[in-house]
Design an enzyme around this catalytic site. Structure first.
Site, short mmCIF file in Angstrom:
data_model
loop_
_atom_site.label_atom_id
_atom_site.label_comp_id
_atom_site.label_asym_id
_atom_site.label_seq_id
_atom_site.Cartn_x
_atom_site.Cartn_y
_atom_site.Cartn_z
N HIS A 114 -12.64 25.15 -6.75
CA HIS A 114 -12.84 26.57 -6.52
C HIS A 114 -12.03 27.35 -7.59
CE1 HIS A 114 -14.79 25.48 -2.93
NE2 HIS A 114 -13.96 24.98 -2.45
N ASP A 148 -18.02 17.00 -2.70
CA ASP A 148 -17.26 17.81 -1.56
C ASP A 148 -18.18 18.87 -0.70
OD1 ASP A 148 -14.04 18.88 -1.45
OD2 ASP A 148 -15.61 20.24 -0.92
N HIS A 150 -17.87 21.68 0.12
CA HIS A 150 -17.98 22.94 -0.11
C HIS A 150 -18.54 22.94 -1.55
CE1 HIS A 150 -14.45 22.85 2.46
NE2 HIS A 150 -14.79 23.98 2.99
N ASP A 232 -14.72 15.85 2.63
CA ASP A 232 -14.74 16.78 3.82
C ASP A 232 -15.92 16.96 4.25
OD1 ASP A 232 -15.23 17.92 1.36
OD2 ASP A 232 -13.75 19.57 1.58
ZN ZN Z 1 -13.96 20.92 0.30
#
Ligand code: ZN
Length: 288
Positions: A114, A148, A150, A232
């Protein structure tokens, strides 16, 4: 199997992105007597960071660390900058090992995907995988696979338009999960960022993953692979709502290993501690 790791990564806490994550993985490896040697991250002087990030961002991180000037998603202590830099060094070491051994894993934190050229949030400070790709493999065509849960908005920000890199992500749609911004989803140029509906299970995930990976490989023809390995999307992980099981991480690994290209992976998220070690090993063992 050589894995890049340092106990210094345990000196940073940002719940739920806690030191217990790495402890759980190391305990699983040691408790199961898995054939792993840990290697120290590569020492970096700071120039490598500027291959990816603006000078402004690096100086802000340094200043906030020196003055312990925390942000809501990103706490800062005196050690934060050095630990975040060490995580980049861990990814770089894994890339070097992959050059020699064919595969390596960077067991690092804080995570990185991120963090963009001039921004950072979502538990991340600097983009570990991007520093390793630019720092070590800049002359090779690199496919980045990000599993991931995200979307890796920082990695997209860094590599969009860079034709030496193709970025493929499967994640829970940003309509229903951080970073909540549709800019980071969709297919364009060297980016395929695929958002899945909450509740997507193993069969759906693997069907879409195999198709998207096949398309990326045939159109881009990568020479190497770098993996943003977040755990995750696991069924028990409370941070999101995908439903992958432990075996699926092995299936993802096997699809990547089948390409027969030098590969390194870097730990991103994964917050369900009781099964984190076995999930990480399920992925890694596909490359043995
Ligand atoms: Zn994540």
């Amino acid at each position: 199997m050589r894995i890049a790791y340092s106990e210094k990564f345990l000196e940073h806490e940002n719940p739920p992105e806690v030191s217990g994550r790495l402890k759980a993985i190391v305990e699983h490896i040691e408790g199961s007597k898995l054939p792993v040697e840990f290697e120290a991250p590569k020492k970096i002087d700071g120039e490598e960071l500027l291959l990816v990030h603006t000078k402004r961002l690096v100086e802000e991180l340094k200043r906030r660390s020196e003055t312990e000037d925390s942000l809501p998603e990103n706490p800062f202590t005196k050690k934060t900058f050095e630990i975040a830099k060490l995580a980049c060094g861990g990814a770089l070491r894994a890339a070097e090992i992959a050059d020699e051994d064919g595969f390596s894993f960077a067991l690092v934190r804080p995570p990185g995907h991120h963090a963009g050229r001039d921004f950072y949030h979502g538990f991340c400070y600097m983009n570990n995988i991007a520093v390793a790709v630019r720092g070590n493999w800049s002359r090779k065509k690199t496919l980045i696979v990000d599993f991931d849960v995200h979307a890796g908005n920082g990695t997209i920000d860094i590599f969009e338009g860079d034709d030496s890199v193709f970025y493929l992500s499967l994640h829970q749609t940003v309509r229903a999960l951080f970073p909540y911004d549709l800019r980071w989803e969709g297919r364009r140029a060297n980016i395929n960022s695929v958002g899945l509906a909450p509740g997507a299970d193993d069969a759906e995930y693997l069907r879409i993953f195999r198709k998207a990976l096949g398309e990326a490989v045939s159109s881009f023809k990568p020479e190497r692979v770098a993996v943003s390995a977040g755990f995750d999307a696991y069924c028990e992980d409370g941070i999101a709502s995908l439903k992958l099981d432990t075996e699926t991480y092995n299936a993802i690994g096997k699809e990547i290993a089948k390409l027969g290209l030098q590969t390194f992976a870097v730990l991103e998220g994964g917050y369900y501690l009781p099964d984190l070690g076995k999930n990480v090993w399920s992925f890694i063992s596909a490359f043995r």
